[in-house]
Design a protein around this motif. Sequence first.
Motif, PDB file in Angstrom:
ATOM      1  N   LEU A  34       0.853  -1.182   0.000  1.00 49.83           N
ATOM      2  CA  LEU A  34       0.000   0.000   0.000  1.00 49.83           C
ATOM      3  C   LEU A  34       0.888   1.230   0.000  1.00 49.83           C
ATOM      4  O   LEU A  34       1.655   1.449   0.939  1.00 49.83           O
ATOM      5  CB  LEU A  34      -0.918   0.011   1.224  1.00 49.83           C
ATOM      6  N   GLY A  35       0.803   2.026  -1.056  1.00 50.40           N
ATOM      7  CA  GLY A  35       1.573   3.255  -1.167  1.00 50.40           C
ATOM      8  C   GLY A  35       0.667   4.466  -1.186  1.00 50.40           C
ATOM      9  O   GLY A  35      -0.562   4.355  -1.014  1.00 50.40           O
ATOM     10  N   THR A  36       1.237   5.621  -1.424  1.00 49.55           N
ATOM     11  CA  THR A  36       0.469   6.860  -1.363  1.00 49.55           C
ATOM     12  C   THR A  36      -0.590   6.959  -2.459  1.00 49.55           C
ATOM     13  O   THR A  36      -1.540   7.734  -2.337  1.00 49.55           O
ATOM     14  CB  THR A  36       1.396   8.077  -1.435  1.00 49.55           C
ATOM     15  N   GLU A  37      -0.449   6.172  -3.532  1.00 49.39           N
ATOM     16  CA  GLU A  37      -1.443   6.180  -4.609  1.00 49.39           C
ATOM     17  C   GLU A  37      -2.428   5.020  -4.500  1.00 49.39           C
ATOM     18  O   GLU A  37      -3.328   4.896  -5.341  1.00 49.39           O
ATOM     19  CB  GLU A  37      -0.747   6.137  -5.964  1.00 49.39           C
ATOM     20  N   GLY A  38      -2.257   4.158  -3.498  1.00 45.16           N
ATOM     21  CA  GLY A  38      -3.209   3.072  -3.314  1.00 45.16           C
ATOM     22  C   GLY A  38      -2.560   1.711  -3.267  1.00 45.16           C
ATOM     23  O   GLY A  38      -1.336   1.582  -3.127  1.00 45.16           O
ATOM     24  N   LEU A  39      -3.368   0.678  -3.386  1.00 44.86           N
ATOM     25  CA  LEU A  39      -2.921  -0.705  -3.289  1.00 44.86           C
ATOM     26  C   LEU A  39      -2.321  -1.186  -4.609  1.00 44.86           C
ATOM     27  O   LEU A  39      -2.835  -0.860  -5.688  1.00 44.86           O
ATOM     28  CB  LEU A  39      -4.091  -1.606  -2.918  1.00 44.86           C
ATOM     29  N   ALA A  40      -1.266  -1.954  -4.521  1.00 43.18           N
ATOM     30  CA  ALA A  40      -0.679  -2.557  -5.713  1.00 43.18           C
ATOM     31  C   ALA A  40      -1.728  -3.402  -6.430  1.00 43.18           C
ATOM     32  O   ALA A  40      -2.439  -4.189  -5.802  1.00 43.18           O
ATOM     33  CB  ALA A  40       0.525  -3.423  -5.327  1.00 43.18           C
ATOM     34  N   GLY A  41      -1.835  -3.218  -7.740  1.00 40.28           N
ATOM     35  CA  GLY A  41      -2.792  -3.985  -8.516  1.00 40.28           C
ATOM     36  C   GLY A  41      -4.173  -3.380  -8.597  1.00 40.28           C
ATOM     37  O   GLY A  41      -5.031  -3.898  -9.321  1.00 40.28           O
ATOM     38  N   ASP A  42      -4.419  -2.292  -7.856  1.00 39.02           N
ATOM     39  CA  ASP A  42      -5.721  -1.627  -7.921  1.00 39.02           C
ATOM     40  C   ASP A  42      -5.645  -0.496  -8.943  1.00 39.02           C
ATOM     41  O   ASP A  42      -4.658   0.237  -8.994  1.00 39.02           O
ATOM     42  CB  ASP A  42      -6.107  -1.069  -6.556  1.00 39.02           C
ATOM     43  N   GLU A  43      -6.688  -0.348  -9.760  1.00 40.59           N
ATOM     44  CA  GLU A  43      -6.665   0.643 -10.825  1.00 40.59           C
ATOM     45  C   GLU A  43      -7.923   1.500 -10.824  1.00 40.59           C
ATOM     46  O   GLU A  43      -8.987   1.059 -10.384  1.00 40.59           O
ATOM     47  CB  GLU A  43      -6.527  -0.040 -12.197  1.00 40.59           C
ATOM     48  N   GLN A  44      -7.775   2.714 -11.344  1.00 36.94           N
ATOM     49  CA  GLN A  44      -8.897   3.612 -11.602  1.00 36.94           C
ATOM     50  C   GLN A  44      -8.776   4.059 -13.054  1.00 36.94           C
ATOM     51  O   GLN A  44      -7.685   4.451 -13.494  1.00 36.94           O
ATOM     52  CB  GLN A  44      -8.874   4.833 -10.674  1.00 36.94           C
ATOM     53  N   ALA A  45      -9.883   4.019 -13.783  1.00 37.35           N
ATOM     54  CA  ALA A  45      -9.830   4.334 -15.209  1.00 37.35           C
ATOM     55  C   ALA A  45      -9.746   5.833 -15.462  1.00 37.35           C
ATOM     56  O   ALA A  45      -9.056   6.266 -16.377  1.00 37.35           O
ATOM     57  CB  ALA A  45     -11.050   3.747 -15.915  1.00 37.35           C
ATOM     58  N   ASP A  46     -10.443   6.625 -14.667  1.00 36.95           N
ATOM     59  CA  ASP A  46     -10.495   8.072 -14.876  1.00 36.95           C
ATOM     60  C   ASP A  46      -9.847   8.770 -13.698  1.00 36.95           C
ATOM     61  O   ASP A  46     -10.487   9.044 -12.687  1.00 36.95           O
ATOM     62  CB  ASP A  46     -11.941   8.530 -15.049  1.00 36.95           C
ATOM     63  N   ARG A  47      -8.564   9.067 -13.845  1.00 36.11           N
ATOM     64  CA  ARG A  47      -7.818   9.638 -12.724  1.00 36.11           C
ATOM     65  C   ARG A  47      -8.161  11.105 -12.465  1.00 36.11           C
ATOM     66  O   ARG A  47      -7.696  11.674 -11.486  1.00 36.11           O
ATOM     67  CB  ARG A  47      -6.316   9.496 -12.993  1.00 36.11           C
ATOM     68  N   ARG A  48      -8.986  11.701 -13.321  1.00 34.07           N
ATOM     69  CA  ARG A  48      -9.423  13.070 -13.032  1.00 34.07           C
ATOM     70  C   ARG A  48     -10.274  13.112 -11.771  1.00 34.07           C
ATOM     71  O   ARG A  48     -10.240  14.101 -11.024  1.00 34.07           O
ATOM     72  CB  ARG A  48     -10.244  13.633 -14.190  1.00 34.07           C
TER      73      ARG A  48
END
Length: 226
Positions: A34-48
């Motif tokens: 778990l880093g500052t951008e989230g969990l490894a392997g977790d994704e978001q399609a629209d980073r806006r």
Amino acid sequence: MTSITLLTGRAAPLPGSDKRSGIDKRPVHAPLALGTEGLAGDEQADRRVHGGPEKAVHHYPFDHYAAWRADLGALALLDAPGAFGENISTRGLTEADVAVGDIFRLGGALVQVSQGRQPCWKLTHRFGVPKLARLVQDSGRTGWYYRVLQPGKVGPGDGLELIDRLAPEWTVQRLWRALYVDRLNLPELQGIAALDVLAEGWRSYAARRLDSGKVEDWSARLEGNS
């Protein structure tokens, strides 16, 4: 110590749509970084509008699932955690219990409540229930986000332990009421604008309302493809 279900998901096209989303979260069975951008392997399609340091981890109480079954019927999505795109599912913590600025130990990491969740149209599409995103917003059963203060490993058997409370009077439920229900309550807006443990985006809503005397229109986020 509160036991957790830990979930992640990859961005993929929404069924019947050319729009992509990481809302389909599934339980994980091994520790993850778990880093500052989230969990490894977790994704978001629209980073806006999804993800980022102030929305690194999404927590949605499993406690709400019974209420949604009562409202919506016996939908298969409501049989197990992950229906609302959450990374963490628990029992025993809700928006009434958790306050912005609360610091939790999560496995080997430290996380801090940063803001409530703002539902969007992708929830409506996922469930196939008209105006579900607006129903979630209006219900106050929104969940919340964490920022990561100390990265570390997090596993499915780990717990969530409250370490410190910096603004216990500012529960997620109180923030929701001020921003979505009693929307031009000036003392509440002044308090939110000055709440330094709250994500900047939410403080800016309060500051703009104080300046303009108007409430922003979120209809595109709730009902449109934005």
